[in-house]
Design a protein around this motif. Structure first.
Motif, PDB file in Angstrom:
ATOM      1  N   VAL A   4      37.434  29.762  50.384  1.00 17.64           N
ATOM      2  CA  VAL A   4      37.259  29.220  49.031  1.00 17.64           C
ATOM      3  C   VAL A   4      38.561  29.428  48.265  1.00 17.64           C
ATOM      4  O   VAL A   4      38.935  30.561  47.962  1.00 17.64           O
ATOM      5  CB  VAL A   4      36.077  29.905  48.302  1.00 17.64           C
ATOM      6  N   LEU A   5      39.246  28.326  47.992  1.00 13.05           N
ATOM      7  CA  LEU A   5      40.538  28.407  47.299  1.00 13.05           C
ATOM      8  C   LEU A   5      40.323  28.728  45.823  1.00 13.05           C
ATOM      9  O   LEU A   5      39.632  27.996  45.128  1.00 13.05           O
ATOM     10  CB  LEU A   5      41.289  27.077  47.433  1.00 13.05           C
ATOM     11  N   ASP A   6      40.907  29.845  45.367  1.00 12.16           N
ATOM     12  CA  ASP A   6      40.792  30.186  43.947  1.00 12.16           C
ATOM     13  C   ASP A   6      42.169  30.298  43.300  1.00 12.16           C
ATOM     14  O   ASP A   6      42.286  30.696  42.151  1.00 12.16           O
ATOM     15  CB  ASP A   6      40.015  31.495  43.755  1.00 12.16           C
ATOM     16  N   GLU A   7      43.222  29.990  44.055  1.00 13.26           N
ATOM     17  CA  GLU A   7      44.579  30.014  43.503  1.00 13.26           C
ATOM     18  C   GLU A   7      45.341  28.811  44.042  1.00 13.26           C
ATOM     19  O   GLU A   7      44.889  28.156  44.977  1.00 13.26           O
ATOM     20  CB  GLU A   7      45.290  31.328  43.863  1.00 13.26           C
ATOM     21  N   SER A   8      46.472  28.519  43.453  1.00 16.07           N
ATOM     22  CA  SER A   8      47.251  27.356  43.865  1.00 16.07           C
ATOM     23  C   SER A   8      47.606  27.467  45.347  1.00 16.07           C
ATOM     24  O   SER A   8      47.993  28.535  45.827  1.00 16.07           O
ATOM     25  CB  SER A   8      48.530  27.281  43.038  1.00 16.07           C
ATOM     26  N   THR A   9      47.460  26.370  46.092  1.00 14.31           N
ATOM     27  CA  THR A   9      47.695  26.409  47.541  1.00 14.31           C
ATOM     28  C   THR A   9      49.142  26.774  47.876  1.00 14.31           C
ATOM     29  O   THR A   9      49.422  27.289  48.941  1.00 14.31           O
ATOM     30  CB  THR A   9      47.374  25.038  48.180  1.00 14.31           C
ATOM     31  N   ALA A  37      36.100  27.973  41.030  1.00 15.99           N
ATOM     32  CA  ALA A  37      36.299  29.300  41.624  1.00 15.99           C
ATOM     33  C   ALA A  37      37.124  30.189  40.692  1.00 15.99           C
ATOM     34  O   ALA A  37      36.818  31.369  40.503  1.00 15.99           O
ATOM     35  CB  ALA A  37      36.992  29.165  42.984  1.00 15.99           C
ATOM     36  N   MET A  38      38.167  29.613  40.076  1.00 16.07           N
ATOM     37  CA  MET A  38      39.005  30.384  39.146  1.00 16.07           C
ATOM     38  C   MET A  38      38.187  30.851  37.938  1.00 16.07           C
ATOM     39  O   MET A  38      38.343  31.980  37.481  1.00 16.07           O
ATOM     40  CB  MET A  38      40.190  29.543  38.679  1.00 16.07           C
ATOM     41  N   GLN A  39      37.319  29.964  37.447  1.00 17.74           N
ATOM     42  CA  GLN A  39      36.493  30.337  36.294  1.00 17.74           C
ATOM     43  C   GLN A  39      35.567  31.497  36.653  1.00 17.74           C
ATOM     44  O   GLN A  39      35.379  32.431  35.867  1.00 17.74           O
ATOM     45  CB  GLN A  39      35.651  29.132  35.827  1.00 17.74           C
ATOM     46  N   ILE A  40      34.988  31.441  37.855  1.00 15.64           N
ATOM     47  CA  ILE A  40      34.062  32.507  38.289  1.00 15.64           C
ATOM     48  C   ILE A  40      34.812  33.829  38.430  1.00 15.64           C
ATOM     49  O   ILE A  40      34.353  34.881  37.974  1.00 15.64           O
ATOM     50  CB  ILE A  40      33.375  32.108  39.623  1.00 15.64           C
ATOM     51  N   VAL A  41      35.994  33.799  39.079  1.00 13.04           N
ATOM     52  CA  VAL A  41      36.775  35.026  39.285  1.00 13.04           C
ATOM     53  C   VAL A  41      37.172  35.628  37.940  1.00 13.04           C
ATOM     54  O   VAL A  41      37.024  36.840  37.720  1.00 13.04           O
ATOM     55  CB  VAL A  41      38.030  34.741  40.157  1.00 13.04           C
ATOM     56  N   SER A  42      37.666  34.783  37.013  1.00 12.90           N
ATOM     57  CA  SER A  42      38.110  35.326  35.722  1.00 12.90           C
ATOM     58  C   SER A  42      36.926  35.879  34.929  1.00 12.90           C
ATOM     59  O   SER A  42      37.050  36.904  34.258  1.00 12.90           O
ATOM     60  CB  SER A  42      38.865  34.266  34.916  1.00 12.90           C
ATOM     61  N   GLU A  98      34.989  47.192  34.032  1.00  9.98           N
ATOM     62  CA  GLU A  98      35.270  48.194  33.000  1.00  9.98           C
ATOM     63  C   GLU A  98      36.389  49.104  33.478  1.00  9.98           C
ATOM     64  O   GLU A  98      36.222  49.829  34.445  1.00  9.98           O
ATOM     65  CB  GLU A  98      33.997  49.014  32.736  1.00  9.98           C
ATOM     66  N   PRO A  99      37.577  49.125  32.914  1.00 11.93           N
ATOM     67  CA  PRO A  99      38.000  48.266  31.804  1.00 11.93           C
ATOM     68  C   PRO A  99      38.185  46.828  32.283  1.00 11.93           C
ATOM     69  O   PRO A  99      38.490  46.608  33.463  1.00 11.93           O
ATOM     70  CB  PRO A  99      39.344  48.878  31.386  1.00 11.93           C
ATOM     71  N   PRO A 100      38.051  45.840  31.411  1.00 10.83           N
ATOM     72  CA  PRO A 100      38.124  44.443  31.867  1.00 10.83           C
ATOM     73  C   PRO A 100      39.542  44.027  32.246  1.00 10.83           C
ATOM     74  O   PRO A 100      40.511  44.485  31.651  1.00 10.83           O
ATOM     75  CB  PRO A 100      37.626  43.656  30.655  1.00 10.83           C
ATOM     76  N   LEU A 101      39.635  43.178  33.276  1.00 10.11           N
ATOM     77  CA  LEU A 101      40.888  42.468  33.563  1.00 10.11           C
ATOM     78  C   LEU A 101      40.703  41.117  32.878  1.00 10.11           C
ATOM     79  O   LEU A 101      39.906  40.296  33.311  1.00 10.11           O
ATOM     80  CB  LEU A 101      41.069  42.307  35.071  1.00 10.11           C
ATOM     81  N   ARG A 102      41.408  40.899  31.803  1.00 14.97           N
ATOM     82  CA  ARG A 102      41.034  39.852  30.860  1.00 14.97           C
ATOM     83  C   ARG A 102      41.292  38.450  31.388  1.00 14.97           C
ATOM     84  O   ARG A 102      42.118  38.245  32.275  1.00 14.97           O
ATOM     85  CB  ARG A 102      41.732  40.087  29.524  1.00 14.97           C
ATOM     86  N   LYS A 103      40.562  37.504  30.808  1.00 14.66           N
ATOM     87  CA  LYS A 103      40.583  36.111  31.258  1.00 14.66           C
ATOM     88  C   LYS A 103      41.991  35.542  31.249  1.00 14.66           C
ATOM     89  O   LYS A 103      42.424  34.899  32.197  1.00 14.66           O
ATOM     90  CB  LYS A 103      39.664  35.280  30.351  1.00 14.66           C
ATOM     91  N   GLU A 104      42.752  35.795  30.162  1.00 13.38           N
ATOM     92  CA  GLU A 104      44.103  35.227  30.066  1.00 13.38           C
ATOM     93  C   GLU A 104      45.030  35.791  31.139  1.00 13.38           C
ATOM     94  O   GLU A 104      45.931  35.111  31.623  1.00 13.38           O
ATOM     95  CB  GLU A 104      44.696  35.466  28.664  1.00 13.38           C
ATOM     96  N   VAL A 105      44.785  37.054  31.558  1.00 14.47           N
ATOM     97  CA  VAL A 105      45.597  37.687  32.613  1.00 14.47           C
ATOM     98  C   VAL A 105      45.282  37.043  33.954  1.00 14.47           C
ATOM     99  O   VAL A 105      46.184  36.645  34.709  1.00 14.47           O
ATOM    100  CB  VAL A 105      45.318  39.211  32.658  1.00 14.47           C
ATOM    101  N   MET A 121      47.757  34.725  36.401  1.00 15.86           N
ATOM    102  CA  MET A 121      48.050  35.146  37.783  1.00 15.86           C
ATOM    103  C   MET A 121      47.641  34.061  38.782  1.00 15.86           C
ATOM    104  O   MET A 121      48.265  33.900  39.831  1.00 15.86           O
ATOM    105  CB  MET A 121      47.308  36.450  38.111  1.00 15.86           C
ATOM    106  N   LEU A 122      46.584  33.302  38.471  1.00 12.93           N
ATOM    107  CA  LEU A 122      46.083  32.281  39.405  1.00 12.93           C
ATOM    108  C   LEU A 122      46.682  30.900  39.144  1.00 12.93           C
ATOM    109  O   LEU A 122      46.269  29.932  39.785  1.00 12.93           O
ATOM    110  CB  LEU A 122      44.550  32.188  39.306  1.00 12.93           C
ATOM    111  N   ASP A 123      47.632  30.783  38.202  1.00 17.91           N
ATOM    112  CA  ASP A 123      48.280  29.493  37.880  1.00 17.91           C
ATOM    113  C   ASP A 123      47.249  28.428  37.518  1.00 17.91           C
ATOM    114  O   ASP A 123      47.192  27.361  38.130  1.00 17.91           O
ATOM    115  CB  ASP A 123      49.115  28.995  39.065  1.00 17.91           C
TER     116      ASP A 123
END
Length: 772
Positions: free
Chosen positions: A340-345, A530-535, A542-549, A553-555
């Motif tokens: 399942v591709l969740d980042e730029s190929t 997939a990117m939306q689900i991961v973010s 906890e602590p959150p790795l925030r959506k904008e980060v 990272m996933l372009d």
């Protein structure tokens, strides 16, 4: 086409940090953390207390512990009315900043006006023992508390451990740090280093076959039925059934992305299209994904009939229709054979299929030492001055790591080391540097991006430690800016060279991507989901790795139109073609006898190869071997990094950058949009012309035998017959020899006009004259 190299400011710099790896006199004690510089810390673990005397009038005690070293003071939480409290908190004081020789530990009673001292203890910093992993943690011991005069108090003991250690200590990630003493207790959790795991992603394939016994409300018309599927935020639908009956058929696939643990069910509804934006639900089916079969290969799973439920309104309430008996025929599976591709190929860090049973063994390990950063830009304002609270995030495979936040520093030193298993060398690790916007009680801000580094593992030599300072480059609407430098140490260790070299013969993606490929449109849509689900999942940690980060990272915006990127890609194509153009020019110079000696040598080589054709392939491969050896002297010495020249970032027009950073849909005024649209049309026109020219040449080849031009085809067919007879009776070597000598003939035997075959080819008809 040659562009000058990028400026030194944007280039990679090799460094020589004081780390254990590669040094002859390396400290044996630091071998577990050999890619980072050692940082010494004084650790204090406050475990618990017992039999604390009461100081209040009420006879109760609200104890807390204060650990003080010079100007630094750490405080535990306090307990209400408890004489035997347990804290189990660790305090870490950086040795570089220790300005006192005595460590003081106070046990105090929380009061409204002034906190009372219950007891205290003193430690000489020079006498504190050292502890180096992998030794077991130091056992805490009970200490009798003393009063202000230094006498032991009658009752009250404190259990603690004090030792000198490094950042390799297990207590380091969760400790309170003296360099973050200004951070409030609520935000301490936001500055600690953490390891995160991406959720395990699956493709959910729903093959909608048919439905039976549907009951539309309007019996006077033929129903136009389609099936709509939804899973979380994803919604897909089949086309309208070609058979307009109450037993429609589709045989269509819907593909969704789901993450373990499965939280939401798959909902399918059969709907009748009554008109534009008007649909009637004929039945609904809810399928929990926990019950769905998992598929590892391309063999189809068994089909199943599911009952469709219908809800009717009775007395103003929705109730289930018990007499309803419609059903739907489905084939559902969780496809574990895909990745399942969740980042730029282009920058993917993982190529393994979802199902763990299909994973190949790892081929090596990758170690990353995040040393420090220098020259960071102020990212926000605090008390009227610019400040930055920087941390790093690294992503490879399913594992994300986040260093601790160094508070208020433009030259933070992290010196943290992380390790990953490597399953494929043709993957990329991404390291991003961010400014923490959630300290000092400000929860509403965002973590600002400072810059990003990508390292392709296949460009690294195995077992070599690379220590480089990478420029952090950020593209803004005002142009490309350097926001600082991040200092990294990396090492790629190979477990089996044979296995790694064997990987180069395997396809990049798992087998299912080639046996049952997904369309480009599907892959784009699924990657976005997939990117939306991961973010979303990582922002709930906890602590959150925030959506904008996570999105940076996933372009997430790499598919958006950019004038600059289009130019850069055009020049990349020209750069690739420039080699062919150079060979063509060189051959043209030989044919025109610009350098007679070279042309004569080419003639001799050509005659040898024609007379001894078995030497052609060995000669070609020998030449390639010699060119490869010749180029070895200029091999890259550093891992490749962002190139501002290649990206056309340093010479981009301000309006092009403004367009790139515009929102989608646009938020610019109509006259600017009109100008940009006209510019886009002119570029599109040029691209269209080039593509049309390529299509024209291909169609001319097709028209040689298609009789579109009967005379041209007659000439070509006649030529083919004569050529077949001549080539049949003439030795092949003679034909090639004559043809080669004709091509290499001297300029005095040449005409300025194009050759007969070229004239004939250019006169052939293409389909361009049939276009509107």
């Amino acid at each position: 086409m040659q562009k000058p190299p990028q400026s030194v400011d944007f280039a990679l710099k090799e460094t020589s940090p004081n780390i254990g790896a590669g040094s002859v006199t390396g400290d044996k004690l630091s071998c577990t953390y050999d890619l980072v510089e050692q940082m010494q810390y004084l650790y204090v673990r406050v475990v618990k207390a017992r039999d604390l005397p009461s100081k209040d009038v009420t006879g109760s005690c609200d104890p807390y512990v204060e650990v003080k070293l010079g100007n630094y003071k750490g405080v535990t939480k306090h307990f209400e009315k408890k004489s035997n409290p347990e804290w189990n908190q660790v305090f870490a004081f950086s040795k570089d900043r220790i300005q006192a020789s005595v460590l003081e530990v106070f046990v105090k009673d929380k009061d409204v006006v002034l906190d009372d001292l219950i007891g205290r203890m003193m430690f000489d910093v020079n006498e504190v023992p050292k502890r180096v992993p992998p030794d077991s943690p130091l056992a805490p011991q009970w200490y009798r508390l003393e009063d202000r005069k230094g006498d032991k108090i009658k009752a009250g003991e404190l259990m603690l451990a004090v030792w000198m250690g490094t950042q390799a200590d297990e207590a380091f990630p969760d400790a309170w740090h003296s360099d973050a003493a200004s951070v409030g207790p609520d935000a301490v959790n936001n500055i600690r280093s953490k390891v995160y795991l991406s959720p395990k992603l699956w493709y959910v394939r729903v093959n909608v076959i048919e439905a039976q016994d549907l009951v539309p409300n309007d019996k006077s018309r033929f129903p136009e039925v389609f099936v709509k599927g939804s899973l979380g935020n994803q919604a897909l639908r089949t086309r309208t059934s070609p058979i307009k009956t109450i037993n429609p058929m589709w045989n269509e696939d819907l593909v969704f992305v789901a993450a373990e643990p499965f939280e939401e069910p798959l909902i399918l509804t059969a709907e009748d299209r009554l008109g534009p934006n008007k649909d009637e639900v004929l039945g609904k089916c809810v399928i929990p994904l926990q019950l769905v079969q998992r598929r590892l290969d391309h063999k189809p799973v068994n089909t199943r009939w599911f009952n469709l439920e219908k809800h009717v309104v009775v007395d103003g309430e929705l109730k289930k229709d018990t007499k309803f008996a419609s059903r739907i025929h489905l084939r559902i599976c969780l496809d574990g054979g895909y990745h399942v591709l969740d980042e730029s190929t282009h920058y993917t860090s993982d190529l393994r299929p979802t199902a763990k049973q299909l994973w190949r063994p790892s081929i090596g390990i990758f170690e990353l030492g995040v040393l420090s950063a220098v020259g960071l830009m102020p990212m926000k304002t605090k008390d009227g001055r610019g400040t930055t609270d920087a941390y790093c995030v690294a992503k490879y495979g399913q594992k994300w790591v986040r260093t601790r936040t160094i508070v208020d520093s433009f030259s933070p030193r992290w010196n943290e080391q992380y390790i990953w298993e490597v399953f494929d060398p043709c993957t990329v690790i991404t390291i991003g540097v961010f400014d923490n916007g959630h300290l000092h009680g400000g929860g509403g801000g965002k973590d600002s991006r400072i810059g990003k580094v990508r390292i392709r593992l296949s460009t690294l030599e195995t077992d070599r430690v690379y220590t480089h300072s990478y420029p952090l480059l950020a593209l803004h609407s005002s142009g490309v800016k350097k926001t600082g430098e991040v200092h990294l140490a990396v090492r790629f260790t190979c477990l089996s060279l044979v296995n790694m070299l064997h990987m180069y013969s395997h396809p990049l993606l798992p087998k299912m991507h080639y046996i049952h490929p997904l369309s480009v449109m599907q892959l784009d849509s699924l990657r976005h989901q997939a990117m939306q689900i991961v973010s979303m999942r990582l922002s709930r940690a906890e602590p959150p790795l925030r959506k904008e980060v996570v999105e940076y990272m996933l372009d997430v915006d790499s598919h958006m139109w950019s004038m600059r990127r289009s130019k850069a890609n055009f020049f990349r194509i020209m750069g690739v073609l420039s080699g062919l153009i150079a060979v063509g020019k060189w051959f043209d110079q030989i044919c025109n006898w610009k350098n007679p000696l070279t042309t004569i040598l080419i003639h001799i080589l050509f005659i040898i190869l024609v007379l001894y054709p078995e030497l052609i392939l060995p000669t070609v491969f020998l030449y390639l071997f010699l060119i490869g050896l010749w180029n070895y002297r200029w091999r890259p010495r550093h891992p490749p990094h962002m190139d501002t020249r290649l990206s056309h970032a340093d010479a981009a027009h301000p309006d092009e950058l403004d367009e790139e950073f515009d929102t989608f849909p646009t938020s610019r005024p109509s006259d600017i949009v009109r100008m940009r649209y006209d510019r886009l049309r002119s570029i599109g026109g040029r691209v269209q012309t080039v593509v049309g020219d390529l299509a024209t040449q291909g169609e001319r080849f097709q028209s040689l035998l298609s009789w579109r031009d009967p005379r041209a085809t007659t000439l070509f067919v006649t030529f083919c017959l004569i050529a077949a007879i001549v080539l049949y009776v003439t030795p092949f070597q003679v034909v090639v020899l004559l043809l080669g000598i004709y091509v290499l003939r001297h300029p005095r035997f040449r005409h300025k006009l194009p050759s007969v075959p070229l004239n004939f080819f250019r006169r052939l008809p293409a389909r361009s004259d049939s276009m509107l």
